[in-house]
Design an enzyme around this catalytic site. Structure first.
Site, PDB file in Angstrom:
ATOM      1  N   ASP A 180      -3.593  -1.639   5.503  1.00 58.79           N
ATOM      2  CA  ASP A 180      -3.837  -1.109   7.019  1.00 58.79           C
ATOM      3  C   ASP A 180      -5.580  -1.046   6.922  1.00 58.79           C
ATOM      4  O   ASP A 180      -6.125  -1.024   8.380  1.00 58.79           O
ATOM      5  CB  ASP A 180      -3.579   0.183   7.301  1.00 58.79           C
ATOM      6  CG  ASP A 180      -3.806   1.422   6.200  1.00 58.79           C
ATOM      7  OD1 ASP A 180      -4.501   1.040   5.374  1.00 58.79           O
ATOM      8  OD2 ASP A 180      -3.077   2.306   6.227  1.00 58.79           O
ATOM      9  N   ASP A 184      -8.314  -3.523   2.753  1.00 63.48           N
ATOM     10  CA  ASP A 184      -6.891  -4.492   2.484  1.00 63.48           C
ATOM     11  C   ASP A 184      -7.312  -5.836   3.031  1.00 63.48           C
ATOM     12  O   ASP A 184      -6.518  -6.862   2.676  1.00 63.48           O
ATOM     13  CB  ASP A 184      -5.892  -4.005   3.210  1.00 63.48           C
ATOM     14  CG  ASP A 184      -5.690  -2.560   2.395  1.00 63.48           C
ATOM     15  OD1 ASP A 184      -5.631  -2.457   1.204  1.00 63.48           O
ATOM     16  OD2 ASP A 184      -5.386  -1.485   3.293  1.00 63.48           O
ATOM     17  N   ASP A 217       0.773  -1.434   0.037  1.00 63.69           N
ATOM     18  CA  ASP A 217       0.023  -0.174   0.170  1.00 63.69           C
ATOM     19  C   ASP A 217       0.893   1.192  -0.079  1.00 63.69           C
ATOM     20  O   ASP A 217       2.050   1.059   0.379  1.00 63.69           O
ATOM     21  CB  ASP A 217      -0.817  -0.159   1.204  1.00 63.69           C
ATOM     22  CG  ASP A 217      -1.926   0.884   1.105  1.00 63.69           C
ATOM     23  OD1 ASP A 217      -2.501   1.426   0.074  1.00 63.69           O
ATOM     24  OD2 ASP A 217      -2.679   1.388   2.430  1.00 63.69           O
TER      25      ASP A 217
END
Length: 1062
Positions: free
Chosen positions: A734, A738, A384
């Site tokens: 996070d 996800d 990410d």
């Protein structure tokens, strides 16, 4: 769960979208009136109670589905779905039955026989308990997801307002009011704004790094989730404004419901780690080998328990000896015990646990032990952007102020990447000597600001909008001008001394809230002298349109002409091209309507502030003063970590919900892409990726890739494609969005600071510092741990090959049994354990992160290594059987006197035909000594049964000694002990001492010696043990030398098959 739960259970999941019998109504693409008509509701009255009841029967409750987990019994049975475990279980059952039969005779045999099956059963119970505990925790991510749901909602029904209706009772068509701080209870269409603006924090669901403004205007039907500006989603939070909404989807049909389904789906697709697969393959091969050897043993010895005579060419008069048959059955059990490295699971668990402690010291908290090993073969890291590659803390990186002359600008580089006011400084800045222009910028940034920064533990965190918090930090770095005294307050502890001082100098008495049309926010202030000012910040283009003047460096004001405007816009373009979010600053001091205003609600000017349509006229004829570029900056150490990944052969892919330009700029800065590299084929949005004709080819290209505006289903598809391509995928995340991909990846890595509980529970590893470079360090540690695990796995397996060879040779030669199952179990579990564990402390190779990652299908034991250990195993077999034969047939060997105990010597022929002892004439056997014991026999033939105890002890001692010396061979796969001496791993030397100590314990403690069927040895007998055991080091050194000489040939022959097709 009610009917809703039943309905949800029937729905399918296609491509990440929930599909039911009804057609999904795209409320985001319809105007407000059309939405109300579709759901048959009026926003002022809401639904009637009767209508609510009807809809609940159709849609069920607004709650997430509860998936029934596996029963405890099913989980327990699953633990035995393993080849090695099944072999052990079979061996234990057979051993127990034989012990039961032998138990009728009583005595020593009974004690020895029952220890073995009980120990094996204990191993199996502990293994099953650990497995059940791990798997019962697997679905916690789903429970954590429910925690982020809203519990209550403010609902309008039957024309009445219910301020705290349980959120689970909402149905599609309900009218809900949202205000600041509310958690959205369902997916809803915004019908009207009560405030001038509405912003929601939905980053945990969509991956966006900033709060998102919402509107009532419809958007195209085919937009992605980030583009649905008129929708609010369950689980997100209102950070600014309030509004009236219409519930469109509830429960499992919401976006968060789809995430729930995807987590559950991903949890069903979890695969074994690469090491577990290799061990399973080894177990299957072992089963076949044990079967073949058992059949061979029986065929070789069938003559001892089954005899017959040939009469007229046909076998007749069969004679079957149950006692002999049982004896060879016991040998088959001994083979199973010898072949299985029973201590391997315990040693692997210990090594992985030690690895987790090492990783924890580097801020990588491992939640699932096998993840340590899987990290070692990671080939792709899907990261990410927000919070992992960047700090997830907005920071001003560039400040542009007006120059001394028209058409001139001054630029200042602002250091620092966090909300810490003391993190970095402004380059070329003279503290205290601020000119009038910079003073005005500091004043606007501090006062026209609703956010703050607080110290939380060792970190600083933002309260309010991140961009405004970044401006507060900028003010602290700018400091106060000479002549302005700092005013102390409680804010000093949070480092906001300067901002507090400016707010005391310029007291705020009115606010012109931000709205999407003006794209600016303004505040009316009164100074200590009573002078009124309007301070404004917002989008630079919009401020320039409403500005007539510009303030120069010395504070003088000149007209804003076309040339000055173009210079400012050029600076804006340069900053925007570097993915900076740019805010402009302006002010106004000519405020006739507010000259006497002091915040009193009865003042005529107060009416002007209540109507947002007046704001553009109030914010006109502004004086422009400067601009600031803000961004979520990359972490300082990430660029080096990306380079380390490249050297280690690991590809880095960035998958983010953020916009494309911002993500590309960050990727160039951290080294995923080159500064001037053409990335048109490497940077795609999630939607563009899904539309590719051959997405597999896209993700198969070498080098870094970027996927922006990615939705949860895009992340899952990318992970699936990579895994299908044979990659071992580590995925970071996070947010709630996800979690499905974290669950699906080989290694799911959650953020410890910014991560949601949902992401943490779905992950295999948590980063305590949210730092990408920690992942790279963990991969290096994982590689080192895997290499060490490979060393002790090879060591233990080679030891087991030796034990099998020993038993096979015993059976093939027809001599008495030299090693019994309980002795083999002791060696496998106890004496082999410490050295194997100590091999886990081998120092890592210096170039461990400069090697290509091993592929998940790489063999645990290569053909050459297998050959080496077959040779070593054969020597172990020859040595253990040989010393057994030597004791019976020789009174000295290699100059070592063995006659001191007074035992009788026999010929090899007699030893190999000991079963016929009863038919021998005049055979006698003398009693002999073992330590302080005298071994005597009632019958001479018992010399081969009870009398073999000294020979068995010698065999066991040789086995232990050889395996200790063999652990030194395992220090390096091909390196000589001359280049990698034993003291490079002092833990191994300590472990060898512990293992020898344990062996002495069972030799010289009478009670233990009786259980294991052994006796004490004399000094000369120990010298014989060492003489027979030490050559194992020389043999392996010769094999290692041959291996080093031929490594180029073997690698060359293997490499073409291992090259991945591009």
């Amino acid at each position: 769960m009610g009917k809703g739960g039943e309905d949800y259970g029937k729905r399918e999941n296609l491509g990440g979208k929930s599909v039911s019998d009804k057609e999904v109504f795209p409320a985001w693409s319809k105007d407000v009136k059309e939405c109300e008509e579709k759901f048959e509701v009026n926003r002022n009255c809401g639904l009637s109670e009767d209508e609510v009841v009807k809809r609940r029967q159709i849609y069920g409750f607004n709650e997430l589905e509860k998936h029934e987990g596996q029963s405890i019994l099913r989980l327990i049975l699953d633990q035995f779905n393993d080849t090695l475990v099944r072999i052990l279980l079979g061996a234990a059952v057979v051993s127990f039955i034989l012990a039961w039969l032998d138990g009728e005779k009583g005595g020593q045999k009974e004690i020895t026989a029952f220890v073995e099956p009980l120990v094996i059963f204990l191993i199996l119970i502990v293994n099953a308990a650990v497995g059940v505990w791990q798997e019962s925790n697997a679905e916690k991510a789903l429970e954590a997801l429910k925690e982020i749901q809203s519990e209550t909602a403010c609902v309008i029904r039957d024309g009445k307002r219910f301020s705290s209706l349980p959120a689970k009772e909402l149905v599609p068509g309900d009218i809900v009011e949202l205000k600041v701080g509310d958690k959205v209870p369902a997916d809803m269409r915004v019908l009207s704004l009560i405030s001038s603006t509405l912003r929601l924090e939905q980053g945990s669901l969509t991956g966006e790094s900033e709060a998102v403004s919402k509107t009532t205007k419809a958007v195209p039907e085919d937009v992605d989730i980030q583009g649905k500006k008129c929708m609010v989603f369950a689980g997100t939070t209102v950070v600014n404004g309030n509004c009236i909404c219409l519930v469109t989807e509830i429960g499992m049909d919401t976006e968060i419901g789809q995430v729930h389904s995807q987590i559950h789906e991903a949890s069903q697709q979890e695969e074994d780690t690469p090491l577990k697969k290799k061990l399973n393959e080894f177990g299957e091969a072992l089963t076949a080998i044990i079967g073949v050897i058992c059949v061979l043993v029986w065929l070789i010895n069938v003559k001892y328990f089954l005899t017959w005579e040939f009469v007229d060419g046909w076998p007749r008069n069969f004679k079957f000896s149950f006692e002999k048959c049982t004896y060879y059955f016991e040998i088959a059990v001994a083979l199973a015990v010898a072949a299985i490295p029973e201590g391997l699971p315990a040693v692997i668990t210990t090594c992985l646990a030690l690895g987790t402690r090492k990783m924890a010291a580097k801020n990588a908290l491992v939640r699932k032990l096998p993840s340590v090993e899987t990290l070692g073969c990671t080939t792709v890291i899907c990261s990410d952007k927000t919070g992992t590659l960047t700090t997830n803390q907005m920071a001003v990186s560039k400040l542009v102020a007006m120059g001394a002359k028209p058409n001139t600008l001054r630029s200042f580089i602002v250091e620092g990447t966090t909300y810490d006011p003391f993190d970095g400084k402004i380059q070329d800045w003279s503290t205290g000597r601020m000119d009038a222009n910079l003073e005005m910028i500091a004043k606007i940034a501090a006062v026209c600001n609703d956010s703050g920064v607080e110290k939380s533990g060792q970190h600083y965190v933002a309260s309010g909008l991140p961009t405004e918090a970044a401006l507060k930090v900028l003010v602290e770095k700018m400091g106060l001008p000479d002549g302005v005294n700092s005013i102390s307050s409680s804010s000093d502890k949070d480092g906001l001394r300067c901002s507090y001082t400016w707010n005391k100098i310029e007291k705020r008495i009115g606010t012109l809230e931000f709205d999407r049309d003006r794209k600016s926010m303004g505040v009316i202030t009164t100074s200590t002298s009573g002078r009124k000012s309007l301070l404004v910040k917002g989008a630079v283009e919009n401020l320039l349109e409403r500005s007539s003047y510009v303030q120069m460096q010395n504070g003088s004001v000149v007209e804003l002409d076309r040339s000055s405007r173009n210079h400012i816009l050029q600076s804006l373009h340069e900053m925007s091209s570097k993915a900076l979010r740019v805010l402009g600053f302006a002010y106004k001091e000519d405020l006739p309507d507010f000259a006497t205003y002091n915040g009193d609600e009865d003042h005529p000017a107060h009416e002007l502030l209540l109507n947002p349509s007046n704001y553009p006229s109030i914010e006109s004829d502004l004086i422009f003063v400067g601009l600031a570029g803000i961004r979520d900056p990359p972490r300082k150490e990430v660029r080096r970590a990306i380079e380390d990944c490249r050297e280690a052969g690991i590809r880095v892919m960035v998958i983010t919900g953020d916009n494309k330009n911002t993500a590309e700029a960050i990727c160039r800065e951290i080294g995923v892409f080159g500064s001037h590299e053409d990335i048109s084929s490497r940077s795609l949005t999630g939607k563009e990726f899904m539309e590719l004709a051959n997405p597999q080819a896209h993700i198969g290209q070498s080098g870094g890739l970027l996927f922006s505006r990615a939705e949860p289903r895009h992340k899952q598809d990318i992970v699936r494609l990579l895994k299908d391509d044979g990659e071992v995928v580590a995925m970071t995340g996070d947010g709630v969005n996800d979690a499905p991909a974290l669950k699906l990846a080989d290694i799911g890595i959650a953020m410890g600071i910014a991560g949601t509980e949902v992401a943490k529970e779905a992950s295999d590893m948590v980063l305590a510092d949210d730092n990408f470079s920690t992942i790279v360090a963990a991969v290096g540690e994982g590689r080192s741990i895997y290499n060490n695990m490979k060393a002790f796995i090879r060591y233990m397996i080679s030891s087991n090959i030796g034990e099998v060879a020993s038993i096979f040779l015993t059976a093939a030669l027809g001599i008495p049994e030299g090693l019994i199952p309980v002795q083999l179990l002791w060696v496998n579990l106890v004496t082999d354990g410490p050295p194997a564990t100590a091999l886990g402390f081998n120092p890592p190779d210096k170039d461990i992160m400069k090697k290509q990652p091993r592929r998940s299908d790489d063999s645990l034991i290569s053909a050459w290594i297998l050959f080496r250990y077959l040779v070593i195993g054969l020597y172990v077999g020859v040595a253990t059987v040989g010393i057994f034969i030597i004791w019976f047939t020789h009174d000295s060997f290699l100059g070592i006197d063995l006659s001191g105990d007074g035992h009788s010597l026999v010929t090899y022929s007699q030893l190999s035909n000991w079963g016929e002892c009863k038919t021998w004439n005049n055979f006698t056997a003398s009693p002999f000594t073992a330590g302080s014991h005298v071994i005597s026999f009632d019958k001479p033939c018992d010399y081969f049964v009870e009398g073999k105890v000294k020979a068995m002890t010698l065999s066991l001692s040789v086995l232990v000694a050889i395996e200790m010396f063999n652990s030194l061979n395992a220090l390096s796969e091909d390196g000589s002990l001359l280049t990698m001496p034993p003291w490079v791993n002092p833990w191994l030397l300590l472990a060898m001492s512990v293992s020898f100590g344990l062996h002495f314990l069972i030799l010289y403690v009478p009670f233990l010696a009786q259980i294991f069927g052994i006796v004490p040895l004399s000094l000369n007998e120990w010298l014989l043990v060492l003489a027979v055991a030490l050559p194992v080091i020389l043999i392996d050194e010769i094999l290692k030398f041959i291996g080093r000489c031929t490594s180029g040939i073997r690698t060359g022959a293997r490499s073409p098959t291992k090259q991945k097709e591009e």
